[in-house]
Motif scaffolding. Sequence first.
Motif, PDB file in Angstrom:
ATOM      1  N   VAL A 224       0.840  -1.192   0.000  1.00  0.00           N
ATOM      2  CA  VAL A 224       0.000   0.000   0.000  1.00  0.00           C
ATOM      3  C   VAL A 224       0.874   1.241   0.000  1.00  0.00           C
ATOM      4  N   VAL A 225       0.615   2.172  -0.932  1.00  0.00           N
ATOM      5  CA  VAL A 225       1.270   3.471  -0.866  1.00  0.00           C
ATOM      6  C   VAL A 225       0.248   4.455  -0.310  1.00  0.00           C
ATOM      7  N   GLN A 226       0.596   5.125   0.788  1.00  0.00           N
ATOM      8  CA  GLN A 226      -0.304   6.100   1.405  1.00  0.00           C
ATOM      9  C   GLN A 226       0.318   7.478   1.301  1.00  0.00           C
ATOM     10  N   LYS A 227      -0.458   8.460   0.819  1.00  0.00           N
ATOM     11  CA  LYS A 227       0.046   9.836   0.760  1.00  0.00           C
ATOM     12  C   LYS A 227      -0.747  10.706   1.727  1.00  0.00           C
ATOM     13  N   TYR A 228      -0.052  11.447   2.563  1.00  0.00           N
ATOM     14  CA  TYR A 228      -0.709  12.353   3.504  1.00  0.00           C
ATOM     15  C   TYR A 228      -0.386  13.793   3.118  1.00  0.00           C
TER      16      TYR A 228
ATOM     17  N   PHE B 144      -4.585  10.505   1.158  1.00  0.00           N
ATOM     18  CA  PHE B 144      -5.287  10.968   2.363  1.00  0.00           C
ATOM     19  C   PHE B 144      -5.267  12.490   2.424  1.00  0.00           C
ATOM     20  N   THR B 145      -6.463  13.094   2.597  1.00  0.00           N
ATOM     21  CA  THR B 145      -6.541  14.544   2.611  1.00  0.00           C
ATOM     22  C   THR B 145      -7.500  15.026   3.692  1.00  0.00           C
ATOM     23  N   ASP B 146      -7.988  16.278   3.549  1.00  0.00           N
ATOM     24  CA  ASP B 146      -8.813  16.856   4.625  1.00  0.00           C
ATOM     25  C   ASP B 146     -10.308  16.859   4.312  1.00  0.00           C
ATOM     26  N   VAL B 147     -10.709  16.155   3.259  1.00  0.00           N
ATOM     27  CA  VAL B 147     -12.132  15.952   2.953  1.00  0.00           C
ATOM     28  C   VAL B 147     -12.323  14.463   2.656  1.00  0.00           C
ATOM     29  N   ASP B 148     -13.579  13.994   2.607  1.00  0.00           N
ATOM     30  CA  ASP B 148     -13.833  12.555   2.522  1.00  0.00           C
ATOM     31  C   ASP B 148     -13.685  11.951   1.126  1.00  0.00           C
TER      32      ASP B 148
ATOM     33  N   LEU C 101      -6.528   4.947  -7.764  1.00  0.00           N
ATOM     34  CA  LEU C 101      -6.336   5.873  -6.653  1.00  0.00           C
ATOM     35  C   LEU C 101      -7.551   5.819  -5.742  1.00  0.00           C
ATOM     36  N   HIS C 102      -7.297   5.865  -4.457  1.00  0.00           N
ATOM     37  CA  HIS C 102      -8.396   5.950  -3.489  1.00  0.00           C
ATOM     38  C   HIS C 102      -8.196   7.254  -2.718  1.00  0.00           C
ATOM     39  N   VAL C 103      -9.045   8.257  -3.000  1.00  0.00           N
ATOM     40  CA  VAL C 103      -8.937   9.559  -2.340  1.00  0.00           C
ATOM     41  C   VAL C 103      -9.837   9.543  -1.120  1.00  0.00           C
ATOM     42  N   ARG C 104      -9.287   9.798   0.079  1.00  0.00           N
ATOM     43  CA  ARG C 104     -10.087   9.697   1.293  1.00  0.00           C
ATOM     44  C   ARG C 104      -9.535  10.603   2.385  1.00  0.00           C
ATOM     45  N   SER C 105     -10.258  10.674   3.483  1.00  0.00           N
ATOM     46  CA  SER C 105      -9.850  11.567   4.568  1.00  0.00           C
ATOM     47  C   SER C 105      -8.923  10.856   5.545  1.00  0.00           C
ATOM     48  N   SER C 106      -7.918  11.589   6.016  1.00  0.00           N
ATOM     49  CA  SER C 106      -7.052  11.035   7.065  1.00  0.00           C
ATOM     50  C   SER C 106      -7.697  11.262   8.436  1.00  0.00           C
ATOM     51  N   PHE C 107      -8.833  11.967   8.462  1.00  0.00           N
ATOM     52  CA  PHE C 107      -9.487  12.318   9.721  1.00  0.00           C
ATOM     53  C   PHE C 107     -10.682  11.414  10.031  1.00  0.00           C
ATOM     54  N   SER C 108     -11.071  10.550   9.066  1.00  0.00           N
ATOM     55  CA  SER C 108     -12.228   9.680   9.297  1.00  0.00           C
ATOM     56  C   SER C 108     -11.945   8.311   8.687  1.00  0.00           C
ATOM     57  N   GLY C 109     -12.786   7.354   8.994  1.00  0.00           N
ATOM     58  CA  GLY C 109     -12.598   6.021   8.441  1.00  0.00           C
ATOM     59  C   GLY C 109     -13.474   5.792   7.213  1.00  0.00           C
ATOM     60  N   ALA C 110     -14.171   6.847   6.779  1.00  0.00           N
ATOM     61  CA  ALA C 110     -15.130   6.688   5.678  1.00  0.00           C
ATOM     62  C   ALA C 110     -14.433   6.303   4.378  1.00  0.00           C
ATOM     63  N   PRO C 111     -15.064   5.409   3.591  1.00  0.00           N
ATOM     64  CA  PRO C 111     -14.485   5.112   2.284  1.00  0.00           C
ATOM     65  C   PRO C 111     -14.570   6.361   1.417  1.00  0.00           C
TER      66      PRO C 111
END
Length: 435
Positions: free
Chosen positions: A4-8, A173-177, A227-237
């Motif tokens: 897994v490559v994770q970008k914050y 991983f970003t600041d919106v879901d 690519l999977h764009v998601r929030s680093s602040f929640s667990g939401a897909p």
Amino acid sequence: MALVVQKYGGSSVADAKSVKRVAKRIAEAKRAGNDVVVVVSAMGDTTDDLLDLAAQISPLPPKREMDILLTAGERISMSLLAMATNNLGIKAKSFTGPQAGVITDAAYGKARIVDVVPHRIRRTIEKGQVAIVAGFQGVNKKEDDVTTLGRGGSDTTAVALAAGLDADVCEIFTDVDGVFTADPRIVPTARKIHRVTYEEMLELAASGAKVLALRAVEYARRYGVPLHVRSSFSGAPGTLVSGTYGDLIDPNAPDGDEEEDVMEDPLISGVAHDRSEAKITVTGVPDKPGMAARIFEVVAASGSNIDMIVQNVSAASTGRTDISFTLPEGSGPSALAALRDVKGEVGYDSLEFDDQIGKLSLVGAGMKSHPGVSARLFGAVRDAGINIEMISTSEIRISIVTRADSLDDAVRAVHTAFGLDSLEGEAVVYAGTGR
Ligand code: ADP
Ligand code: ASP
Ligand code: MG
């Protein structure tokens, strides 16, 4: 075992507390049995702060020095994140872009990745450790200098590493879901898009939706990196970016069903906006062959990328016409200087520069097969009492230019007119300054 490559992004690591929170997510992914490679951006608004600082020292700093300065931001976050991860009992090592084998051309400030040779990253993974890589930077082998990849470039680092390491997924991983039907900072009723094709994401990113950097999407499409764009602040897909418009048509469907499959896909994927462009108008251009060519030759030679172009019908009485075009605001001064140099040769009357414009773009693969999309867009903007100054289209996009201070209202009006508003409450913006 998956790789897994994770970008914050910067807003996910804005302070010490956030760095520790992200380290926990990394530890969770590792403990779940994955090999984990992390790409991290500079903390919060560090890159903007460094740019401001340089501007106080020099109006036109050498590009090489600018890149060395800017890469410092990601060196801070990568090492702190590695420390925080080690504290959780997970062995982690940080690497600069050059150490990670990100090779670029020599275009300082907007370097392109030409190769990825991630030997050290592979060795780190093989030892069961987490590799934490500084985003947004690489090395130009010819000069042996560090380079930066352009704003938002950490996304590109993540995708390039995912491709180079043949990762199973690249999580942004970003600041919106996820990717929404519009920027949730402007349209709180924007809806999360569950899946979007590379083509649509390319148009959205090129039109200003900065949730993903344009080059990262180009790279992902070229190498087929989902690519999977998601929030680093929640667990939401979040949002899955993958596939092409062609994939939406089921190849196994009996004849005649293709259209129906496409119709089921939403007509519009989203509304993007961009405030970073300016407009130059060249007035009183003699209406004879070769004038437009000459104007755009000198503008191109000044290094400016043109976006929209409008040429008015010439007034019969004068035989002269006006030509307007948009370009990145920062390219304005050099384009104007280049045009002033050919005033005598082209024989135009005057130059006007306008940096108070905004661009709205409606994007959707479905518009290919649906008439009336432009009419509905223009109607929504008219009903909001907003004037349209320029229009351009591609196969799956319609863009308009308005006054900058009307742009937010235009985006909301168009979003509503195409039925994109969510009925399930407001989108969450977890952090960030929107800068
Ligand atoms: P990061 O620091 O994680 O790289 P960015 O600020 O670069 O984050 O990108 C995330 C931001 O992109 C969001 O906070 C949001 O304001 C903006 N954005 C613009 N358009 C969209 C969109 N269509 N969907 C989601 N976010 C968007
Ligand atoms: N720190 C860089 C920027 O602000 C790269 C990134 O965040 O992706 O543009
Ligand atoms: Mg970003």
